[in-house]
Design an enzyme around this catalytic site. Sequence first.
Site, PDB file in Angstrom:
ATOM      1  CB  CYS A  96      -0.905   0.373   1.000  1.00 53.39           C
ATOM      2  SG  CYS A  96      -0.366  -0.014   2.682  1.00 53.39           S
TER       3      CYS A  96
ATOM      4  CB  CYS B   9      -4.059  -0.135   8.831  1.00 51.01           C
ATOM      5  SG  CYS B   9      -4.456  -0.200   7.349  1.00 51.01           S
TER       6      CYS B   9
ATOM      7  CB  CYS C   1      -5.163   4.571   4.896  1.00 55.43           C
ATOM      8  SG  CYS C   1      -4.643   3.411   6.463  1.00 55.43           S
TER       9      CYS C   1
ATOM     10  CG  ASP D  51      -0.235   3.609   3.613  1.00 58.34           C
ATOM     11  OD1 ASP D  51      -0.100   4.227   2.710  1.00 58.34           O
ATOM     12  OD2 ASP D  51      -1.228   3.117   4.285  1.00 58.34           O
TER      13      ASP D  51
END
Length: 156
Positions: free
Chosen positions: A36, A106, A62, A38
């Site tokens: 992703c 996450c 995010c 991140d």
Amino acid sequence: MAMQYSDAVMDHFTNPRNVGEIEDASGCGTVGNAVCGDIMRIYLDIDDDGIIRDAKFKTFGCGAAIATSSMATELVKGKTVQEALEVTNKAVMEALDGLPPVKVHCSLLAEEAIHAALWDYAEKNGIKIEGLEKPVSDISEHDHGHVELVDSEEDL
Ligand code: FES
């Protein structure tokens, strides 16, 4: 879209705690997820008794990554280094009243960033933290292992 997030997630996303950095931190850890893109960095201030006095974070990621970093830093403050290991992605998710399945990774970033900061602290001080494994800098390579870990913890 906002409906799939708990009030706690929305609160920590819109009003994140502990944003920033700690100069001369006792430990600092940065991890990313190449899938992703991140990145999360966590700083820990740990006193001579091994108590985490302060924690800060910087997250390029995010909303869920920001909410989990905020919650993870809140959870480790005041804890011993050993207790901080119990701040797993599952503990962070529970404290946030859950995350949608596609956002579980996450919270893994938060767990790994804490581990990376603790690892850095241990290395700087020449100590070994029992139960702490050398963190990886890209958690996307290890998602599968973590998912199994979460499953096995379900039985507790
Ligand atoms: Fe990857 Fe949230 S989408 S950390």
